[in-house]
Design an enzyme around this catalytic site. Structure first.
Site, PDB file in Angstrom:
ATOM      1  N   ASP A  39      92.292  86.019  46.012  1.00 29.41           N
ATOM      2  CA  ASP A  39      91.751  84.902  45.241  1.00 29.41           C
ATOM      3  C   ASP A  39      92.875  83.989  44.747  1.00 29.41           C
ATOM      4  O   ASP A  39      93.682  84.396  43.913  1.00 29.41           O
ATOM      5  CB  ASP A  39      90.960  85.478  44.053  1.00 29.41           C
ATOM      6  CG  ASP A  39      90.058  84.446  43.416  1.00 29.41           C
ATOM      7  OD1 ASP A  39      90.224  83.244  43.697  1.00 29.41           O
ATOM      8  OD2 ASP A  39      89.179  84.846  42.638  1.00 29.41           O
ATOM      9  N   ASP A  40      92.938  82.793  45.276  1.00 24.96           N
ATOM     10  CA  ASP A  40      93.933  81.780  44.859  1.00 24.96           C
ATOM     11  C   ASP A  40      95.352  82.118  45.319  1.00 24.96           C
ATOM     12  O   ASP A  40      96.321  81.749  44.661  1.00 24.96           O
ATOM     13  CB  ASP A  40      93.947  81.573  43.330  1.00 24.96           C
ATOM     14  CG  ASP A  40      92.640  81.047  42.773  1.00 24.96           C
ATOM     15  OD1 ASP A  40      91.683  80.860  43.531  1.00 24.96           O
ATOM     16  OD2 ASP A  40      92.591  80.820  41.544  1.00 24.96           O
ATOM     17  N   CYS A  79      86.396  78.843  44.547  1.00 23.13           N
ATOM     18  CA  CYS A  79      85.874  80.167  44.906  1.00 23.13           C
ATOM     19  C   CYS A  79      84.473  80.229  45.514  1.00 23.13           C
ATOM     20  O   CYS A  79      84.307  80.686  46.646  1.00 23.13           O
ATOM     21  CB  CYS A  79      85.862  81.066  43.674  1.00 23.13           C
ATOM     22  SG  CYS A  79      87.486  81.459  43.060  1.00 23.13           S
ATOM     23  N   ARG A  83      83.480  81.249  49.439  1.00 19.54           N
ATOM     24  CA  ARG A  83      82.895  82.569  49.763  1.00 19.54           C
ATOM     25  C   ARG A  83      81.563  82.425  50.508  1.00 19.54           C
ATOM     26  O   ARG A  83      81.264  83.187  51.431  1.00 19.54           O
ATOM     27  CB  ARG A  83      82.687  83.367  48.470  1.00 19.54           C
ATOM     28  CG  ARG A  83      83.978  83.922  47.943  1.00 19.54           C
ATOM     29  CD  ARG A  83      84.025  84.077  46.435  1.00 19.54           C
ATOM     30  NE  ARG A  83      85.420  83.979  46.041  1.00 19.54           N
ATOM     31  CZ  ARG A  83      86.243  85.025  45.931  1.00 19.54           C
ATOM     32  NH1 ARG A  83      85.776  86.240  46.092  1.00 19.54           N
ATOM     33  NH2 ARG A  83      87.515  84.845  45.639  1.00 19.54           N
ATOM     34  N   LYS A 133      85.364  90.878  44.094  1.00 20.93           N
ATOM     35  CA  LYS A 133      84.753  89.735  43.396  1.00 20.93           C
ATOM     36  C   LYS A 133      83.713  89.058  44.282  1.00 20.93           C
ATOM     37  O   LYS A 133      84.032  88.606  45.363  1.00 20.93           O
ATOM     38  CB  LYS A 133      85.855  88.749  43.015  1.00 20.93           C
ATOM     39  CG  LYS A 133      85.332  87.405  42.519  1.00 20.93           C
ATOM     40  CD  LYS A 133      86.465  86.520  42.073  1.00 20.93           C
ATOM     41  CE  LYS A 133      86.042  85.079  42.000  1.00 20.93           C
ATOM     42  NZ  LYS A 133      87.128  84.203  41.547  1.00 20.93           N
ATOM     43  N   HIS A 135      80.961  86.439  43.246  1.00 17.30           N
ATOM     44  CA  HIS A 135      80.949  85.006  42.879  1.00 17.30           C
ATOM     45  C   HIS A 135      79.983  84.152  43.709  1.00 17.30           C
ATOM     46  O   HIS A 135      80.262  82.980  43.989  1.00 17.30           O
ATOM     47  CB  HIS A 135      82.365  84.405  42.927  1.00 17.30           C
ATOM     48  CG  HIS A 135      82.558  83.395  41.827  1.00 17.30           C
ATOM     49  ND1 HIS A 135      83.734  82.701  41.615  1.00 17.30           N
ATOM     50  CD2 HIS A 135      81.680  82.949  40.879  1.00 17.30           C
ATOM     51  CE1 HIS A 135      83.583  81.885  40.590  1.00 17.30           C
ATOM     52  NE2 HIS A 135      82.357  82.021  40.133  1.00 17.30           N
ATOM     53  N   SER A 158      84.374  85.123  38.341  1.00 17.42           N
ATOM     54  CA  SER A 158      85.828  85.164  38.166  1.00 17.42           C
ATOM     55  C   SER A 158      86.227  86.030  36.975  1.00 17.42           C
ATOM     56  O   SER A 158      85.452  86.220  36.034  1.00 17.42           O
ATOM     57  CB  SER A 158      86.392  83.756  37.978  1.00 17.42           C
ATOM     58  OG  SER A 158      86.304  83.058  39.197  1.00 17.42           O
ATOM     59  N   HIS A 238      93.879  85.649  40.944  1.00 21.81           N
ATOM     60  CA  HIS A 238      93.261  84.669  40.042  1.00 21.81           C
ATOM     61  C   HIS A 238      93.693  85.000  38.616  1.00 21.81           C
ATOM     62  O   HIS A 238      93.739  86.186  38.247  1.00 21.81           O
ATOM     63  CB  HIS A 238      91.737  84.786  40.186  1.00 21.81           C
ATOM     64  CG  HIS A 238      90.962  83.673  39.551  1.00 21.81           C
ATOM     65  ND1 HIS A 238      90.838  83.542  38.189  1.00 21.81           N
ATOM     66  CD2 HIS A 238      90.274  82.642  40.098  1.00 21.81           C
ATOM     67  CE1 HIS A 238      90.086  82.472  37.929  1.00 21.81           C
ATOM     68  NE2 HIS A 238      89.740  81.905  39.076  1.00 21.81           N
ATOM     69  N   ASP A 290      90.928  82.822  49.478  1.00 25.64           N
ATOM     70  CA  ASP A 290      89.728  81.974  49.344  1.00 25.64           C
ATOM     71  C   ASP A 290      90.017  80.501  49.113  1.00 25.64           C
ATOM     72  O   ASP A 290      89.162  79.654  49.320  1.00 25.64           O
ATOM     73  CB  ASP A 290      88.806  82.520  48.240  1.00 25.64           C
ATOM     74  CG  ASP A 290      89.338  82.270  46.838  1.00 25.64           C
ATOM     75  OD1 ASP A 290      90.578  82.188  46.661  1.00 25.64           O
ATOM     76  OD2 ASP A 290      88.518  82.148  45.902  1.00 25.64           O
ATOM     77  N   ASN A 291      91.220  80.195  48.629  1.00 21.15           N
ATOM     78  CA  ASN A 291      91.624  78.794  48.443  1.00 21.15           C
ATOM     79  C   ASN A 291      93.097  78.777  48.040  1.00 21.15           C
ATOM     80  O   ASN A 291      93.710  79.826  47.853  1.00 21.15           O
ATOM     81  CB  ASN A 291      90.759  78.060  47.399  1.00 21.15           C
ATOM     82  CG  ASN A 291      90.646  78.771  46.072  1.00 21.15           C
ATOM     83  OD1 ASN A 291      89.600  79.311  45.742  1.00 21.15           O
ATOM     84  ND2 ASN A 291      91.722  78.824  45.310  1.00 21.15           N
ATOM     85  N   LYS A 311      94.934  74.475  44.836  1.00 16.66           N
ATOM     86  CA  LYS A 311      93.519  74.708  44.508  1.00 16.66           C
ATOM     87  C   LYS A 311      92.852  73.473  43.896  1.00 16.66           C
ATOM     88  O   LYS A 311      93.466  72.780  43.087  1.00 16.66           O
ATOM     89  CB  LYS A 311      93.446  75.870  43.510  1.00 16.66           C
ATOM     90  CG  LYS A 311      92.059  76.146  42.953  1.00 16.66           C
ATOM     91  CD  LYS A 311      92.054  77.402  42.111  1.00 16.66           C
ATOM     92  CE  LYS A 311      90.684  77.609  41.476  1.00 16.66           C
ATOM     93  NZ  LYS A 311      90.495  78.953  40.955  1.00 16.66           N
TER      94      LYS A 311
HETATM   95 MG    MG Z   1      89.714  81.242  44.362  1.00 21.57          MG
END
Ligand code: MG
Length: 472
Positions: A39-40, A79, A83, A133, A135, A158, A238, A290-291, A311
């Site tokens: 994540d991130d 996010c 996803r 996660k 989300h 998150s 994250h 994811d980003n 992001k």
């Molecule tokens: Mg993310």
């Protein structure tokens, strides 16, 4: 249907050129699939993607035994939409999940009627699990078990969001919070869920990466004799950032580095299990993010260099992510692919690799990358749309050209809103991966063509968008 309408649909359909799948060795048994989704994590935040600072020996080893993808994209810079796209092979707008991220008070989520990778694989006999996660909606009707997974263990949104209405949460991330990890854990009221039930509140985020790994090991061990699909979306890195005691570096300047290195060690532990169970030759592992990195958090966030920004933006740093694919004997070892590819492509690709077929009625935006993964074919992907973090159409990449049509922000009193003026940016990514030189003025014809095309593609998606699930 009139012929003219048929023609219009054919012209505006997202372009995936079919690629030859020559030489693809059909496995004797259905292969297993594991998607590890951080994540991130930024484009640069792995040793094998150029980081000099962060040490990721286990992921580097995975790349050495597999294939790095250097032009791999997520279709959103935040996010939830990202996803939704990964699991459905569809642009977030096509499945109604494009309007920014979900919050604990949100009343919608991924429609259980959507056909996810898990739905596809479960329909042909795979055991499926989501660990991490989610989300995509915290209401029981939209949690993983309603979207193709046999079981779920993880946090529903998150790790900087509070049950039940997001009130009273702490400062997002701070040096003080990093130094005082145990105190910081208690400042967040994020739940841990098993299937549909909250089992820990607040979740001890210090041990979450390790516990996800434990559950992942448990799942593949229990299913070693049948085909499985494991979706493992880590909630780190994250913010707020956490690691267990034995991985802790008290220097807050090293917070992000420390978290990635812990994720790396845990990925190593998981991969070792796959090897020990004798499953290496029949398992694909796909690792990606994811980003892009959350740059405003400085050393609590990552790095996307040499890409621009991170992001929340449609610059490359927001949506081009590191990607490793591993599958000994099936994916050529120690290779790098510059193929234009996306998480959108994973549903059709995994479907094909599993020897199954998507139901005829399913319309997706992904391309089958089977030939690309095997190292034998050019990428069938020719285009990718870019949408803002709030789901507004913002750009298109076609070949090496990328156009961004960004709405300018204007200040009205205390509020900053997007005004009516637009800024047009045109880049040639083959020559300018950092998006430093705007070529729009010198290429007005190209701008016109790309602007027309991005609207045409978006119009088709808007016209055929499917309903999101909403709480009644
Ligand atoms: Mg993310």
């Amino acid at each position: 249907m009139k012929p003219t309408i048929l023609l219009l649909i054919a012209l505006s359909a997202p372009l995936c050129l079919s690629a030859p799948l020559a030489g693809q060795n059909k496995p004797a048994a259905k292969p297993n699939f594991v998607i590890i989704f951080t994540d991130d994590q930024g484009y640069n935040d792995l040793g094998c993607f150029g980081s000099k600072r962060i040490k990721t020996p286990h992921l580097d080893q995975l790349a050495k035994e597999g294939r790095r993808f250097t032009q791999f994209y997520v279709p959103s810079s935040v996010c939830s939409p990202s996803r939704a796209a990964l699991l459905t092979g569809s642009y977030p707008k096509r499945v109604g999940m494009h309007r920014h991220v979900l919050f604990p008070q949100s009343n919608y989520g991924l429609n259980p009627e959507e056909h996810t990778i898990a739905d596809q694989l479960r329909s042909v006999g795979y055991a499926t699990a989501c660990i991490g996660k989610w989300h995509l909606g915290h209401h029981p009707e939209t949690l993983p078990r309603q979207n193709g997974f046999d079981s779920y263990y993880g946090i529903p949104y998150s790790n900087d969001m509070n049950h039940p209405n997001n009130q009273g949460h702490a400062r997002a991330s701070s040096d003080d919070g990093w130094i005082n990890q145990d105190k910081q854990v208690k400042l967040w009221n994020t739940p841990l869920i098993e299937n549909e039930k909250i089992i820990e509140l607040p979740v001890n985020q210090r041990t979450i990466t390790r516990r996800y790994t434990d559950k992942a090991i448990e799942f593949v061990t229990a299913n070693k004799d049948k085909p499985f699909f494991l979706y493992l979306p880590h909630s780190m890195p994250h913010i707020p950032l956490f690691v267990p005691d034995d991985a802790f570096d008290p220097n807050p300047k090293n917070a992000y580095k420390c978290v990635i290195e812990h994720v790396d060690a845990e990925v190593g532990r998981f991969v070792q299990t796959v090897r020990d169970l004798g499953l290496a030759n029949n398992t694909y592992i796909i690792f990606t993010s994811d980003n892009g990195p959350w740059l405003k958090y400085a050393h609590h966030g990552g790095c996307a260099l040499p890409l621009r920004d991170g992001k929340g933006t449609t610059f490359e740093g927001g949506q081009r992510v590191p990607c490793i694919m591993w599958g000994p004997g099936r994916i050529p070892a120690d290779t790098t692919s510059t193929a234009f590819a996306s998480t959108l492509d994973l549903l059709p690709t995994i479907t094909s690799l599993s020897g199954s077929k998507l139901p005829a009625k399913i319309r997706v935006d992904g391309c089958d990358l089977t030939g690309v993964i095997a190292g034998e074919a050019p990428s069938p992907r020719k285009e990718l749309l870019y949408y803002s973090a709030r789901g507004e159409l913002e750009g298109l990449r076609q070949g090496d050209w990328k156009i961004l049509v960004q709405k300018m922000r204007v200040r009205k009193g205390r509020k900053v809103k997007k005004g009516g003026n637009t800024k047009i940016l045109l880049f040639n990514l083959a020559e300018d991966v950092s998006e430093t030189t705007n070529l729009a003025d010198k290429n007005s014809e190209k701008v016109k063509v790309l602007q027309t095309r991005m609207k045409e593609l978006d119009n088709e998606i808007t016209a055929n968008a499917r309903p999101v699930w909403r709480k009644k």
